[in-house]
Every structure is written in structure tokens, then in C-alpha cells.
Write a protein that holds these residues in place. Structure first.
Motif, PDB file in Angstrom:
ATOM      1  N   PHE A 219       0.822  -1.208   0.000  1.00  0.00           N
ATOM      2  CA  PHE A 219       0.000   0.000   0.000  1.00  0.00           C
ATOM      3  C   PHE A 219       0.858   1.262   0.000  1.00  0.00           C
ATOM      4  N   SER A 220       2.025   1.189   0.604  1.00  0.00           N
ATOM      5  CA  SER A 220       2.955   2.325   0.510  1.00  0.00           C
ATOM      6  C   SER A 220       3.368   2.547  -0.932  1.00  0.00           C
ATOM      7  N   ALA A 221       3.620   1.445  -1.660  1.00  0.00           N
ATOM      8  CA  ALA A 221       3.985   1.547  -3.073  1.00  0.00           C
ATOM      9  C   ALA A 221       2.829   2.115  -3.896  1.00  0.00           C
ATOM     10  N   PHE A 222       1.606   1.739  -3.532  1.00  0.00           N
ATOM     11  CA  PHE A 222       0.430   2.273  -4.231  1.00  0.00           C
ATOM     12  C   PHE A 222       0.397   3.791  -4.142  1.00  0.00           C
ATOM     13  N   PHE A 223       0.476   4.336  -2.938  1.00  0.00           N
ATOM     14  CA  PHE A 223       0.394   5.791  -2.783  1.00  0.00           C
ATOM     15  C   PHE A 223       1.629   6.490  -3.344  1.00  0.00           C
ATOM     16  N   PHE A 224       2.800   5.904  -3.157  1.00  0.00           N
ATOM     17  CA  PHE A 224       4.025   6.508  -3.686  1.00  0.00           C
ATOM     18  C   PHE A 224       3.965   6.627  -5.200  1.00  0.00           C
ATOM     19  N   ASN A 225       3.512   5.572  -5.876  1.00  0.00           N
ATOM     20  CA  ASN A 225       3.486   5.565  -7.342  1.00  0.00           C
ATOM     21  C   ASN A 225       2.332   6.384  -7.908  1.00  0.00           C
ATOM     22  N   GLN A 226       1.185   6.361  -7.237  1.00  0.00           N
ATOM     23  CA  GLN A 226       0.011   7.047  -7.777  1.00  0.00           C
ATOM     24  C   GLN A 226       0.049   8.553  -7.545  1.00  0.00           C
ATOM     25  N   ARG A 227       0.530   8.987  -6.393  1.00  0.00           N
ATOM     26  CA  ARG A 227       0.434  10.407  -6.049  1.00  0.00           C
ATOM     27  C   ARG A 227       1.266  11.297  -6.957  1.00  0.00           C
ATOM     28  N   GLN A 228       2.305  10.741  -7.577  1.00  0.00           N
ATOM     29  CA  GLN A 228       3.172  11.562  -8.420  1.00  0.00           C
ATOM     30  C   GLN A 228       2.446  12.120  -9.647  1.00  0.00           C
ATOM     31  N   TYR A 229       1.298  11.537  -9.993  1.00  0.00           N
ATOM     32  CA  TYR A 229       0.557  11.987 -11.174  1.00  0.00           C
ATOM     33  C   TYR A 229      -0.423  13.119 -10.864  1.00  0.00           C
ATOM     34  N   GLU A 232      -2.289  17.871  -6.888  1.00  0.00           N
ATOM     35  CA  GLU A 232      -3.132  18.144  -5.716  1.00  0.00           C
ATOM     36  C   GLU A 232      -3.252  16.940  -4.788  1.00  0.00           C
ATOM     37  N   ALA A 233      -2.332  15.992  -4.898  1.00  0.00           N
ATOM     38  CA  ALA A 233      -2.456  14.729  -4.160  1.00  0.00           C
ATOM     39  C   ALA A 233      -2.538  14.919  -2.657  1.00  0.00           C
ATOM     40  N   ASP A 234      -1.882  15.962  -2.130  1.00  0.00           N
ATOM     41  CA  ASP A 234      -1.866  16.151  -0.683  1.00  0.00           C
ATOM     42  C   ASP A 234      -2.951  17.104  -0.190  1.00  0.00           C
ATOM     43  N   THR A 235      -3.785  17.610  -1.106  1.00  0.00           N
ATOM     44  CA  THR A 235      -4.857  18.517  -0.685  1.00  0.00           C
ATOM     45  C   THR A 235      -6.253  17.960  -0.952  1.00  0.00           C
ATOM     46  N   LEU A 236      -6.385  17.117  -1.959  1.00  0.00           N
ATOM     47  CA  LEU A 236      -7.686  16.521  -2.258  1.00  0.00           C
ATOM     48  C   LEU A 236      -7.910  15.247  -1.447  1.00  0.00           C
ATOM     49  N   GLN A 237      -9.173  14.905  -1.252  1.00  0.00           N
ATOM     50  CA  GLN A 237      -9.485  13.629  -0.612  1.00  0.00           C
ATOM     51  C   GLN A 237      -9.378  12.498  -1.627  1.00  0.00           C
ATOM     52  N   TRP A 238      -8.945  11.335  -1.143  1.00  0.00           N
ATOM     53  CA  TRP A 238      -8.885  10.115  -1.929  1.00  0.00           C
ATOM     54  C   TRP A 238     -10.045   9.222  -1.486  1.00  0.00           C
ATOM     55  N   HIS A 239     -10.937   8.889  -2.412  1.00  0.00           N
ATOM     56  CA  HIS A 239     -12.027   7.963  -2.131  1.00  0.00           C
ATOM     57  C   HIS A 239     -11.721   6.657  -2.861  1.00  0.00           C
ATOM     58  N   PHE A 251      -4.569  -0.590   7.148  1.00  0.00           N
ATOM     59  CA  PHE A 251      -3.259  -0.535   6.496  1.00  0.00           C
ATOM     60  C   PHE A 251      -3.231   0.585   5.449  1.00  0.00           C
ATOM     61  N   ILE A 252      -4.350   0.724   4.729  1.00  0.00           N
ATOM     62  CA  ILE A 252      -4.417   1.739   3.678  1.00  0.00           C
ATOM     63  C   ILE A 252      -4.374   3.147   4.270  1.00  0.00           C
ATOM     64  N   ARG A 253      -5.118   3.355   5.331  1.00  0.00           N
ATOM     65  CA  ARG A 253      -5.131   4.676   5.958  1.00  0.00           C
ATOM     66  C   ARG A 253      -3.756   5.015   6.544  1.00  0.00           C
ATOM     67  N   LYS A 254      -3.070   4.036   7.091  1.00  0.00           N
ATOM     68  CA  LYS A 254      -1.733   4.288   7.628  1.00  0.00           C
ATOM     69  C   LYS A 254      -0.757   4.646   6.511  1.00  0.00           C
ATOM     70  N   ALA A 255      -0.773   3.857   5.428  1.00  0.00           N
ATOM     71  CA  ALA A 255       0.133   4.131   4.304  1.00  0.00           C
ATOM     72  C   ALA A 255      -0.171   5.486   3.673  1.00  0.00           C
ATOM     73  N   ALA A 256      -1.455   5.825   3.594  1.00  0.00           N
ATOM     74  CA  ALA A 256      -1.849   7.114   3.027  1.00  0.00           C
ATOM     75  C   ALA A 256      -1.337   8.259   3.894  1.00  0.00           C
ATOM     76  N   SER A 257      -1.478   8.116   5.199  1.00  0.00           N
ATOM     77  CA  SER A 257      -1.016   9.157   6.106  1.00  0.00           C
ATOM     78  C   SER A 257       0.488   9.377   5.983  1.00  0.00           C
TER      79      SER A 257
END
Length: 285
Positions: A219-229, A232-239, A251-257
Motif C-alpha cells: 500500500f505504501s507503493a500504491f500511494f508513492f506511485n500514484q500520487r506523483q501523477y 493536488e495529491a496532498d490537498t484533495l481527498q482520496w475515495h 493498512f491503507i489509511r496508515k500508508a496514506a497518512s
């Protein structure tokens, strides 16, 4: 007017028929992903629905949300296949990500994601899908997906880093051997199905520190790879929707944080909310 809603993922396809503001029928069938599924496999899935709903001739609109349907080519392919089954219906084919947008974003600008058999994200402006991260599939991407969790487990099993007690448990539960596993991956069709079938083993044994770390890394890899695109990744909500998202929510909420991403709503599947949306539309039409 009856509307058929189809939400198709790599493992399961959900069907619902609505009309006059009411839910008329529901069923499930095998998964569909035009990147991996043959035309015959897709037809068999559609036949499962047709065999369970005797009033297909009354369907006037089909709204299809599907994995692998981001490209124009796959959308056209699915439109043609659906049109051959529902000859009197208007056919609309969307990416599965748009199902998440419609179900969770409530007309607000947000990042929508899927963590199920596969993984994907997009930027939604409140009205339409604006952009999306590249979907590289299970071989090169899909970090955090069920297939990716199974792939990480298989790699640990094959390279000998899986703890002995987990190795014994997985061999007993799945009948795996080193040579048989290598054969299934490189010599048989759909090796992704073997990988995704192992994902429940991870969730069933999450008390083990090795698998906790494996899930965290995925899940860390998911957020690391996806957010680069997304600037506004750190200001918008992810649903996020999907079976993996639902079962691994902590686990997802921890990796996202840790990645400075703000996760809003997590649900198992968008279908329930899509039904409510389309019930309103058929009532007013």
C-alpha cells in the motif's frame, strides 16, 4: 424504461436491473477485463446474467462500468459485445473508475481509486474524469491490488524468504510446489489468476508480522506511485473502492497518512450506490 447496470472487475461482475425507481433484479457472474478476457469468456459472463433474467428484451439502456475500459479500443469492443446481447438497448461503456467517482465523490473534486483485483486512480473534477495514472497491469504495476499482494507472496515463497510456518501453511492450503508454481506462472494462461487467488491467504494470516510488512509495503507503493501523477495529491481527498480497500482499510489509511494523502470514504463496491443513482433516473424518465 429498464436500465441494466454492470460493474465488472477482474474477479467478479455485478448486474442490477432498475426501472420505474425500483430495483428489479440482481446477480453476479465471473469477472471481465478486456485486457485479459477473451470474447468467449465475456460472452459466457453475459450469458450467466441472461439465463437468470427473463426480461432482457425490456432493457432499453445498459450502463457498463468495467476494469480495463479506459481505452477507446476496449470501450468499443465491450460496446459491440454488449450490443449483440441487448439489441434494443442504448449501450454506454465507462471505466470502472467512473463508477467510484459517481458513487463516492458527490460532485466534488477528488481523487478516486480502486484497490481490488487490480489497482487504478483518477482525478475527478466533480463532473467528469479529468486524468488518470497509467494502468500498467499486474506484471508492471497494480501495486496494492489483490493480484499484487499475491504476487509479493509468491515471490517470497519462491525465493525462500517466506517464514517456514507460512511456507508450510501455503503449501498445505494451495498444494503449491516450487516447480508447479513456476510452471503455472510461465507456461499456463492467466497467471494473474493464481496470484489473485493467494490474496486471501495474506488477509487470513495478518497476525503474522511478515505479512503485515508485506501489506504495508504494497500500500505504501500504491500511494508513492500514484500520487506523483496528481499535483493536488496532498490537498484533495482520496475515495477508494474495492474488496482489498475494504478488508485492509487500517493498512491503507496508515500508508496514506505516511504519504501525506487524505483518504475519505472506503467501500467494498460502488454497486449499491450506483443502483440508488439509477433508480432516481429511471423514476424521473
Amino acid at each position: 424504461m429498464q436500465t441494466l447496470i454492470i460493474e465488472a472487475g477482474g474477479t467478479k461482475s455485478a448486474f442490477a436491473v432498475v426501472g420505474n425507481g425500483q430495483l428489479l433484479a440482481q446477480c453476479t457472474a465471473t469477472g471481465i477485463n478486456p485486457n485479459y478476457s477473451t470474447n468467449e469468456e465475456i460472452r459466457q459472463c453475459l450469458c450467466t446474467f441472461r439465463s437468470q433474467y427473463q426480461s432482457c428484451h425490456e432493457i432499453r439502456k445498459v450502463v457498463y462500468y468495467g476494469a480495463g475500459c479506459a481505452s477507446i479500443e476496449n470501450q468499443k469492443r465491450m460496446q459491440d459485445l454488449l450490443a449483440s446481447f441487448f439489441i434494443t438497448a442504448d449501450i454506454v461503456v465507462h471505466s470502472d473508475l467512473l463508477a467510484v467517482c459517481h458513487a463516492l465523490c458527490h460532485g466534488q473534486r477528488a481523487i478516486a481509486g480502486i484497490l481490488g483485483t487490480g489497482a487504478a486512480t483518477c482525478l475527478y473534477d466533480g463532473n467528469q474524469l479529468v486524468s488518470r495514472a497509467p494502468s500498467l497491469g499486474y506484471m508492471l504495476g497494480d501495486e496494492g491490488s489483490g493480484t499484487n499482494l499475491g504476487k509479493r507472496l509468491l515471490i517470497a515463497y519462491l525465493n525462500g524468504t517466506l517464514p517456514a510456518e507460512l511456507k508450510e501453511a501455503i503449501e498445505e492450503q494451495y498444494g503449491l510446489t516450487f516447480q508447479d508454481t513456476i510452471h503455472k506462472i510461465y507456461s499456463e494462461p492467466h497467471p494473474n489468476q493464481l496470484m489473485s487467488s493467494l490474496a486471501p491467504f495474506v488477509s487470513d494470516h495478518l497476525e503474522h508480522p511478515f505479512l503485515q510488512q508485506l501489506a504495508h509495503d504494497a500500500f505504501s507503493a500504491f500511494f508513492f506511485n500514484q500520487r506523483q501523477y496528481y499535483p493536488e495529491a496532498d490537498t484533495l481527498q482520496w475515495h477508494i473502492a474495492g474488496s482489498v480497500a475494504f478488508f485492509y482499510e487500517p493498512f491503507i489509511r496508515k500508508a496514506a497518512s505516511e504519504a501525506d494523502c487524505h483518504v475519505g470514504t472506503i467501500i467494498r463496491a460502488p454497486m449499491e450506490r450506483l443502483i440508488e443513482i439509477h433508480k432516481i433516473r429511471t423514476k424521473s424518465s
